[in-house]
Design a protein around this motif. Structure first.
Motif: not given
Lengths: 451, 483
Positions: A1, A4-5, A49, A51-52, A54-56, A65, A75, A77, A79-80, A83
């Motif tokens: 996986m 996300p970070h 997508y 693989l994960t 995840e929408e983000m 984003q 911001p 940050d 997380a952003a 991604h």
């Protein structure tokens, strides 16, 4: 996986202030963002997508984003950044989008924003620094490759693998180690001649074209044999090939990683190297470089001294398969009775829109069977330096691609990009030869076995 | 409220990587394909198995947290819009084909498998899955079940409800039941039929058994251009009246053709006022004979040009042009609404003239792409939000849907009611009809936790003005936030 970070948490007190948005220098354009109607047609095309889930980590989510950050609602940050860093830049979504969203331009605006406005951790910076101080410089890469060859020849690699030392390396170094191709020492030291005249054929004694050849940085060290095959094929097809000695890197790796200033310097130097040569076309055999070269006009649009020159240069750039497809075959082809799996390089198919040419060029080889790989639109995980900086997801994509390649039961694989070549070889555990299409054409013209 | 302890329980049940709490990540889930409605959830869950979905729903039930199931987020009625402070259960990681029996022609799927993937897996065995919504490359079978999706070919082959034989469902209390059965007919009330099209209000389907069809021996496709929309409408009526059951009859008007051509260059004539795509399939001889009759009928009704697909590749291009048309409208207009309504087929021409008149009166362009064979209209209302046209466009779009009801049709053919049309439901149903639906829903979900606020009108929802998201003045002033 993918975590996300993907980007490690920043350490306080270094570099620019964290948690700001984009700066005013070329932020992702609100107009381009608003082209996205949120239909989601890009989701199945996106490797991260896939693989994960995840929408983000989808193109639609990334554009969302960009919008939020651009409007100051969120911001820039950790997380952003994670991604955006996760995006391979394969541009499969650009092909899939019915609304014509230019995600390529959007993500290319975001990457330099991250480099300017986000402080990566010391380890992250050091690793990226290492990559960008090594790969774009053939003079540095050559001794490194020579050392690498010794490392493999002397059995150090096997010893380290057997004793488990390799396994204990951090993921990124392990990726670097594992990707290292088996380069014969001699190959790493070869150079492309500055001028190779067209070899006259009875039917066309004079040169049909004069072409400049971009020899690449990684390409000329790790894949000197591909460059040699390219020269042989082009000259056999009636082209005078000019390959200036000191070309330097074209800046593609830097640009795709958001290191814009570096990319600009390199682009200018390459333009200067080629613009005074009287050539009909500038040929490149690396899909990743080709896509950057064709984008020089956009990269340098804001530079009054270079804007026009960049456009002019970019208009001449051709992938070697494009050029060969334009020229009716001159040199006779010998049969290559084999079944080849054709992996489309994303930077050729999606970024340059070149799909038919490699197939056409290969179809001129008698008795050669070329098969497509299932899920052919999906990136193999190489994506420039992606497999070095995001080893986990690159690894998953590599395994997935290798499984699809095996399912076609080929005798060899062809792909027009050295990154894909390394990545696929690695995940096939070297069980099949992986070649550039031009090597197959070269073997066919010379009547030798391609592998 | 979701406190740390509860979050940890979700993480324990699903794994840490399946629970999203980062504010930015949550915001990417705030809307589906209809971006006008937005609500930020408190938590997004990404389960992989039926057991994990059941565990997640049980925790929601215990904590009385509303939850919304989400597939690929392509819905066009706001059906997957989160509930404030609620949970989104994304099925995007549940994309395994669990069983495939080519002899029995059935497949059992997790809900996150895309519609197109089903036919792709089935194709080597000469089989395919019939319902084909235009978004089939991305939309998921779970979403298809929730919306009872159709597609171009449902005029001959029916909707999702005709192709799903059994469902494993997690009910809103966390219990797991099986609706329908392996046999094509089961005893007792048809709960499977009730569940399909319930838009996530009765529970979450986690295993879906579909039946597959044999790929037809022969397929013939043509595009016929017409000088007027009415003439095209008459050709549709003529074909249906002749006793031929076409596999698909689709219509695109000039504006839709313009958009589609800009996007995919499928070769539609840019000078046609209306184009019909007619497809026939079946045994070769029958197909040939009927195709000749369709060509003759189109000529009789005044077609100006007929293009016949010569091979599978050309047919695929024609369909690509048709299926990309919605999203392609983004190329000819900055913003647009996709409407979905049904009128009796015999009143198609009337409905289209009325839409044209309404469009002129409002001064906004309307493109039409629709399933002409069963009267399922998809008018696309084009507008520019920056020019302040959003409100007018919204009004026009609602008026069109309500006009469909007036002509004896329906508020929705296949996109669902969702959040978008819940408040229009009383235009179509009486108070007692709605009360029955409400009681049925409560019997599955007494706590009102499964996708609340969707499908059935609620006083709170419909007291506020429906439609696109508009920032509250206090929000604009920076006094409040929507997190």
């Amino acid at each position: 996986m993918i975590s996300p970070h993907g980007t490690p948490d920043p350490q306080p007190g270094q570099g620019p202030a964290q948690g700001q948005g984009f700066d005013a220098h070329d932020p992702p354009s609100p107009d381009l963002i608003s082209d996205c109607v949120h239909c989601g047609f890009c989701l199945p095309a996106c490797p991260t997508y896939a693989l994960t889930g995840e929408e983000m980590n989808s193109p639609r989510g990334r554009i969302y984003q960009m919008k939020l950050i651009g409007e100051g609602e969120a911001p820039l940050d950790a997380a952003a950044v994670g991604h955006f860093d996760n995006c391979l830049g394969c541009m499969a979504c650009v092909t899939a989008c019915p609304s014509g969203v230019q995600y390529d331009r959007l993500i290319q605006s975001v990457r330099p924003q991250i480099e300017r406005n986000w402080a990566r951790t010391r380890a992250d910076r050091a690793f990226r620094g290492l990559i960008f101080r090594l790969f774009p410089y053939p003079r540095r890469l050559r001794p490194a490759a020579a050392l690498g060859a010794l490392y493999q020849r002397l059995g150090v690699r096997r010893l380290l693998q057997r004793t488990g030392v390799t396994r204990r390396l951090p993921a990124r170094l392990r990726a670097l180690e594992a990707l290292m191709p088996d380069v014969p020492l001699r190959s790493a030291l070869r150079r492309t001649p500055a001028h190779s005249p067209a070899r006259g054929q009875a039917s066309a004694p004079a040169a049909r074209r004069t072409v400049g050849m971009v020899t690449g940085c990684v390409q000329q060290v790790f894949f000197a044999h591909v460059n040699e095959a390219t020269v042989r094929v082009l000259t056999a097809e009636g082209c005078d090939v000019v390959a200036p000695r000191e070309q330097g890197c074209c800046g593609a790796l830097s640009e795709h990683a958001g290191r814009e200033e570096e990319a600009v310097v390199r682009a200018k130097r390459l333009i200067e190297t080629f613009e005074d040569l009287e050539v009909d076309a500038v040929v490149v055999n690396v899909a990743g470089c080709g896509s950057a070269l064709k984008e020089y006009g956009r990269l340098l649009a804001g530079d009054p001294e270079f804007a026009e020159r960049a456009e002019r240069f970019a208009a001449k750039v051709r992938d070697v398969s494009e050029l060969l497809a334009e020229l009716p075959p001159l040199a006779p082809r010998h049969p290559v009775p084999a079944r080849l799996a054709h992996h489309e390089a994303c930077h050729l198919a999606h970024a340059q829109g070149v799909r038919r040419a490699p197939r056409e060029v290969l179809s001129a080889v008698p008795e050669l069977e070329v098969v497509d790989i299932p899920e052919s639109d999906m990136c193999c995980g190489s994506a420039g330096v992606y497999n070095l900086v995001q080893p986990e997801s690159a690894e998953e994509l590599g395994r997935r691609k290798a499984a699809h390649v095996r399912s076609t039961a080929p005798e060899a694989v062809v792909t027009a990009n050295p990154g894909c070549l390394l990545q696929i070889s690695r995940h096939l555990d070297s069980e099949l030869p992986v070649l550039h299409p031009v090597q197959v054409v070269d073997a066919s013209i010379r009547g030798v076995k391609p592998w | 409220m979701i406190d740390t302890a509860l979050r940890k329980r979700f993480e324990a049940a699903l794994g840490r990587d399946a629970v999203l709490t980062d504010p930015l990540q949550l915001r990417t889930y705030e809307c589906d394909g209809l971006t006008g409605f937005r609500e930020v959830p408190a938590l997004v869950l990404l389960p992989r198995t039926t057991e994990q979905v059941a565990a997640a729903v049980a925790l929601c039930a215990e904590a009385e947290l509303p939850f919304v199931a989400r597939g690929a987020g392509t819905g066009l009625s706001g059906g997957a819009v989160p509930v404030a402070q609620g949970v989104v259960i994304s099925l995007a990681r549940m994309r395994q084909v669990l069983e495939f029996d080519p002899d029995d022609r059935t497949m059992v799927l997790q809900p996150g498998v895309t519609n197109a993937e089903i036919s792709k897996v089935a194709a080597p065995h000469g089989l395919y899955y019939a319902p084909d919504p235009s978004s089939q490359v991305v939309c998921t079978i779970g979403g298809n079940v929730a919306e009872n999706s159709g597609g171009a070919h449902c005029v001959k082959y029916g909707f999702t409800v005709h192709h799903v034989t059994a469902l494993t469902v997690v009910l809103p209390d966390g219990s797991v039941v099986r609706l329908g059965g392996d046999a094509p007919e089961t005893a007792g009330p048809d709960l499977r039929g009730l569940f399909i099209g319930s838009e996530g209000t009765l529970g979450i389907a986690t295993e879906i058994r579909v039946r597959l069809l044999r790929t037809p021996q022969s397929v013939r496709t043509l595009v016929a251009d017409f000088p007027t929309v009415e003439a095209a409408g008459e050709a549709v009526s003529g074909i249906m009246a002749s006793g031929i059951v076409p596999a698909a009859v689709e219509m695109l008007d000039a504006l839709a053709i313009e958009a589609s051509e800009a996007a995919v260059q499928a070769g539609y004539s840019l000078d046609a006022t209306a184009a019909l795509v007619v497809e026939l399939d079946g045994m070769e001889d029958e197909c040939e004979e009927q195709f000749e009759r369709v060509v003759a009928l189109c000529r009789e009704k005044g077609t100006t040009h007929i293009r016949i697909a010569t091979d599978a590749e050309e047919r695929a291009r024609i369909w690509k042009g048709r299926k990309a048309a919605f999203a392609a409208v983004g190329r000819i207009s900055p913003d647009y609404f996709v409407q979905d309504g049904v009128v009796p087929r015999t009143r198609l021409a009337e409905a289209l003239s009325r839409i044209a008149a309404m469009s002129r009166a409002e001064g906004l362009r309307v493109a039409n792409v629709f399933h002409a064979g069963d009267g399922n209209l998809h008018p696309l209302v084009l507008f520019d939000e920056q020019a302040g046209e959003a409100e007018r466009a919204e009004r026009l779009s609602s008026e069109i849907a309500e006009m469909c009801v007036e002509l004896g049709g329906s508020l929705s053919g296949e996109h669902g009611i969702g959040l978008d049309k819940a408040c229009s439901m009383p235009k179509m149903f009486g108070e007692e009809d709605l009360a029955v639906m409400g009681r049925l829903r409560s019997s599955f979900d007494p706590g009102g936790l499964a996708n609340p606020g969707k499908v059935l009108p609620t006083p709170r929802l419909c007291g506020e003005s429906p439609g696109r998201y508009r920032p509250h003045p206090l929000e604009t002033a920076g006094v409040i936030e929507r997190w």
